[in-house]
Design a protein around this motif. Structure first.
Motif, PDB file in Angstrom:
ATOM      1  N   TYR A   1     -51.052 102.354  69.265  1.00 24.80           N
ATOM      2  CA  TYR A   1     -49.158 102.270  69.054  1.00 24.80           C
ATOM      3  C   TYR A   1     -49.856 101.011  68.506  1.00 24.80           C
ATOM      4  O   TYR A   1     -49.205 100.495  66.880  1.00 24.80           O
ATOM      5  CB  TYR A   1     -48.358 102.060  70.107  1.00 24.80           C
ATOM      6  CG  TYR A   1     -48.621 100.663  71.041  1.00 24.80           C
ATOM      7  CD1 TYR A   1     -47.882  99.783  70.637  1.00 24.80           C
ATOM      8  CD2 TYR A   1     -49.179 100.898  71.733  1.00 24.80           C
ATOM      9  CE1 TYR A   1     -47.428  99.086  71.440  1.00 24.80           C
ATOM     10  CE2 TYR A   1     -49.506  99.432  72.870  1.00 24.80           C
ATOM     11  CZ  TYR A   1     -48.171  98.857  72.366  1.00 24.80           C
ATOM     12  OH  TYR A   1     -48.275  97.519  73.298  1.00 24.80           O
TER      13      TYR A   1
ATOM     14  N   VAL B   1     -44.957 107.430  72.875  1.00 26.01           N
ATOM     15  CA  VAL B   1     -45.330 106.161  71.724  1.00 26.01           C
ATOM     16  C   VAL B   1     -46.603 106.388  71.544  1.00 26.01           C
ATOM     17  O   VAL B   1     -46.433 106.367  70.388  1.00 26.01           O
ATOM     18  CB  VAL B   1     -45.324 104.462  73.283  1.00 26.01           C
ATOM     19  CG1 VAL B   1     -46.324 103.789  71.919  1.00 26.01           C
ATOM     20  CG2 VAL B   1     -43.843 104.399  72.620  1.00 26.01           C
TER      21      VAL B   1
ATOM     22  N   LEU C   1     -40.614 100.332  69.312  1.00 26.66           N
ATOM     23  CA  LEU C   1     -42.549 100.983  70.123  1.00 26.66           C
ATOM     24  C   LEU C   1     -42.781  99.628  71.239  1.00 26.66           C
ATOM     25  O   LEU C   1     -42.507 100.280  72.592  1.00 26.66           O
ATOM     26  CB  LEU C   1     -43.549 101.103  69.366  1.00 26.66           C
ATOM     27  CG  LEU C   1     -43.250 102.785  68.327  1.00 26.66           C
ATOM     28  CD1 LEU C   1     -44.892 102.976  67.053  1.00 26.66           C
ATOM     29  CD2 LEU C   1     -42.830 103.893  69.021  1.00 26.66           C
TER      30      LEU C   1
ATOM     31  N   SER D   1     -47.314 107.268  67.294  1.00 27.39           N
ATOM     32  CA  SER D   1     -48.106 106.421  67.000  1.00 27.39           C
ATOM     33  C   SER D   1     -48.957 107.468  65.716  1.00 27.39           C
ATOM     34  O   SER D   1     -49.938 107.271  64.922  1.00 27.39           O
ATOM     35  CB  SER D   1     -48.473 105.443  67.748  1.00 27.39           C
ATOM     36  OG  SER D   1     -47.799 104.498  68.498  1.00 27.39           O
TER      37      SER D   1
END
Length: 463
Positions: A232, A295, A246, A299
């Motif tokens: 991420y 997350v 995020l 991503s």
């Protein structure tokens, strides 16, 4: 992008032994192997400078008694990796089918249509022809015999035209506007995958011929070239605002606050569609318990899945010329330097266009030490420092006063990090920002800075 974290000691190699005989044997063997690996890593780390000096004076050592160093490539400095890379590439070429070794690749292209003309003229050629063939370029209705200069100009023009938005192949990153990422909507161009394969071939040809190619990509795309996973944090170079959201999700309790599901909305030229991150993800809420997985998946969707076809097409062309296992001795920073070259960095211009924040000023001793270290760095170390803080080694033609950030022009910044002088320096690439702790001596500052720029992109020794 925050690319370094607090330094942590490597775990002890001592392992626990189970009372079960069968498990004891396995655990002992595993522990022994880990201990040997740790000893090797520690030895090569400790003697990194002398090992690189020996390799530099006798590059053949990497194919002989020092071959193990290739398995710990973070120890090798870029110039030694590059020498080894080209040595092995030449060996692979000699062992290859060299029916095409005397072939000349004649290209007759119109300057305003270099990308399209080159694409069509390369389309009928094999990877071996392109790899072995000698380029001979002529620009239509222009005088000039190609003794090398015309080919160099061809690479330059080609590197500009492939980012032309009319082709819809690449999008500039939101963080700096000068690094590029494959466009997930490139399918609007019906030949987009053939074009991506062509771009992979061209960059591979530039590497094989040791020609510099003026193209800079996001860190996540360089990771894809190396077959390494993204995370991420790589999102910051593509979409800084989304990265912030995020990061906020990870840092806070989202119970009864975040109303998201395991899905994303994709805008295809005004047509919205829902993409599930997991089966039936649109009906599975994101919670405090599963937010880390969310997350990771979102991503991965943005940085990999959404452009997987484009990545695969690029790599198909690239690996026709550059072996996959050979390029993997590089890290993301070094792939950029291999493709685009080491920049000529004017330290005075850099220093004159740097801002200080958080209590630092140009007269602070840590700042004086910082610039002393930068002047002591070699060309490679300066380039890696610039990559570490800004996300790319590219210096604008107008100099450091025109560095780009997520909001436009953004000068290089050094902020005081009050947290601990045991931390490594960290960076936020979308702001060209270096967070520098209050180190107590020049030697410590220089060593910590070198550790950060040399290791943080590879993931060794950090958690």
């Amino acid at each position: 992008m925050v690319v370094s974290k607090p330094h942590v000691h490597r775990p002890s190699s001592t392992g626990s032994i189970s009372s079960s005989p069968s498990v004891t044997t396995t655990t002992t063997t595993t522990t022994s192997g880990k201990s040997e690996d740790l000893l090797f890593l520690n030895f090569t780390d400790t003697h990194k400078k002398i090992l690189n000096t020996l390799v530099r004076s006798n590059p053949n050592l990497l194919s002989g008694s020092f071959s193990l160093l290739v398995h710990n490539p973070r120890v090798l400095e870029f110039d030694n990796k590059r020498s080894y890379f080209y040595q092995k590439l030449a060996t692979a070429t000699v062992n290859d089918d060299n029916r095409y070794s005397a072939v000349t690749l004649n290209l007759n292209v119109r300057r305003q249509y270099v990308f399209e003309d080159s694409f069509h003229q390369f389309a009928g050629k094999s990877g071996a022809e392109i790899r072995h063939g000698k380029l001979n370029v002529k620009f239509y209705e222009e005088e000039g015999v190609d003794a090398g200069g015309v080919t160099r100009e061809w690479f330059t023009v080609l590197s500009r035209q492939m980012f032309n938005p009319d082709y819809a192949l690449f999008k500039p990153s939101a963080a700096d506007k000068i690094t590029y990422q494959p466009n997930p909507q490139s399918w609007a161009n019906p030949d987009h995958l053939l074009y991506f394969k062509f771009v992979g071939r061209i960059i591979g040809k530039a590497i094989c011929d040791q020609r510099l190619f003026d193209a800079y990509f996001t860190r996540s795309f360089y990771k894809h070239m190396l077959g390494r996973p993204v995370d991420y944090k790589d999102m910051e170079a593509v979409d800084p605002e989304y990265f912030k959201s995020l990061q906020w999700i990870l840092d806070n309790d989202i119970t009864d606050i975040v109303d998201e599901t395991f899905s994303v909305h994709v805008d295809d030229f005004g047509q919205l569609r829902i993409v599930d991150l997991i089966p039936d993800g649109r009906n599975i809420p994101v919670t405090q318990e599963n937010k880390v997985e969310y997350v990771r998946l979102v991503s991965e969707q943005r940085l990999t899945v959404a452009i997987q076809d484009q990545i695969n097409a690029f790599l198909e062309g690239f690996h026709e010329l550059v072996p996959k296992d050979l390029i993997q001795i590089m890290n993301e920073q070094e792939v950029e330097l291999l493709i685009s070259g080491l920049p000529d960095i004017d330290v005075d211009d850099w220093r004159n266009n740097t801002e200080y924040h958080g209590g630092y000023s140009s007269s602070c001793v840590q700042i004086q030490w910082f610039w002393r270290a930068v002047r002591a760095f070699d060309q490679e170390e300066r380039a890696k420092l610039l990559q570490f803080v800004t996300g790319t080694s590219k210096v604008p033609l107008e100099g450091f006063s025109k560095l780009q950030g997520s909001g436009g022009y953004q000068k290089f910044q050094i902020h005081k990090d009050f947290s601990s002088n045991l931390r490594l320096p960290s960076a936020h690439t979308c702001f060209n920002q270096l967070d520098l702790p209050l180190y107590e001596s020049y030697e410590v500052l220089r060593d910590q800075l070198l550790t950060a720029i040399s290791e943080c992109s590879t993931g060794f020794g950090f958690s």
